[in-house]
Design a protein around this motif. Structure first.
Motif, PDB file in Angstrom:
ATOM      1  N   CYS A 116       0.804  -1.221   0.000  1.00 38.04           N
ATOM      2  CA  CYS A 116       0.000   0.000   0.000  1.00 38.04           C
ATOM      3  C   CYS A 116       0.840   1.275   0.000  1.00 38.04           C
ATOM      4  CB  CYS A 116      -0.963  -0.019   1.179  1.00 38.04           C
ATOM      5  SG  CYS A 116      -2.160  -1.357   1.065  1.00 38.04           S
ATOM      6  N   ARG A 159      -2.807  -1.342  -6.917  1.00 31.57           N
ATOM      7  CA  ARG A 159      -4.013  -0.896  -6.219  1.00 31.57           C
ATOM      8  C   ARG A 159      -4.880  -2.097  -5.836  1.00 31.57           C
ATOM      9  NH1 ARG A 159      -6.265   1.899  -2.508  1.00 31.57           N
ATOM     10  NH2 ARG A 159      -4.962   3.598  -3.132  1.00 31.57           N
ATOM     11  N   VAL A 162       0.921   1.372  -5.213  1.00 30.97           N
ATOM     12  CA  VAL A 162      -0.474   1.418  -5.672  1.00 30.97           C
ATOM     13  C   VAL A 162      -0.622   2.101  -7.020  1.00 30.97           C
ATOM     14  CG1 VAL A 162      -1.500   1.256  -3.381  1.00 30.97           C
ATOM     15  CG2 VAL A 162      -1.047   3.505  -4.355  1.00 30.97           C
TER      16      VAL A 162
END
Length: 157
Positions: A106, A117, A111
């Motif tokens: 994350c 993501r 991401v």
């Protein structure tokens, strides 16, 4: 005596008379709308497989309905799910693997790349109640499960 014909409408009259009693078995033939019992693959949740972003996502997608089986909180699974918990033990790896990967998965640069993501979202799904602003403070689990939620702070990107 098999009753598969009950679900295809091809039974003889003598068997057809007993089909109603076997109606609950239809979920085993079709996999059910919520729990595809015949499609679970333990290998999708092996340590080697979930170390890959796409592998983690595959494991999480087949286990998401069964994470309540491994939840230490007071909540429990609906009866239809609880009946299948013993067949989904391989899913328990997600309870621990998410913590191993969450910070890297994350990170802002992660991401923004490829499956990054989706990987972050899959890992964070088990802690969705911690950061769900649409639920409001009253239904957020953060207050009740603060130490658990704090382990997933990276999800709040």
């Amino acid at each position: 005596l098999g009753y598969d014909c009950c679900f295809s409408g091809s039974c003889s009259p003598s068997v057809q008379d007993n089909c109603e009693a076997h109606a609950p078995c239809k979920v085993l033939q079709q996999g059910g709308s919520n729990h595809p019992v015949n499609l679970f693959e333990e290998s999708l949740c092996s340590a080697k497989h979930i170390a890959l972003p796409s592998g983690y996502i595959e494991c999480e997608s087949q286990c998401s309905d069964f994470m309540c089986c491994f939840d230490d909180s007071d909540t429990s699974c609906p009866d239809s799910t609880a009946q299948l918990c013993n067949k989904r033990k391989a899913c328990e790896v997600l309870k621990f693997a998410g913590l191993m990967f969450v910070d890297d998965a994350c990170a802002v640069d992660s991401v923004s790349e490829g499956d990054g993501r989706s990987f972050c979202d899959a890992i964070c799904s088990q802690a969705s109640c911690c950061f769900d602003s649409t639920r409001g403070d009253e239904s957020s689990c953060y207050q009740d499960r603060q130490s658990f939620c704090d382990q997933f702070k990276a999800c709040n990107v």
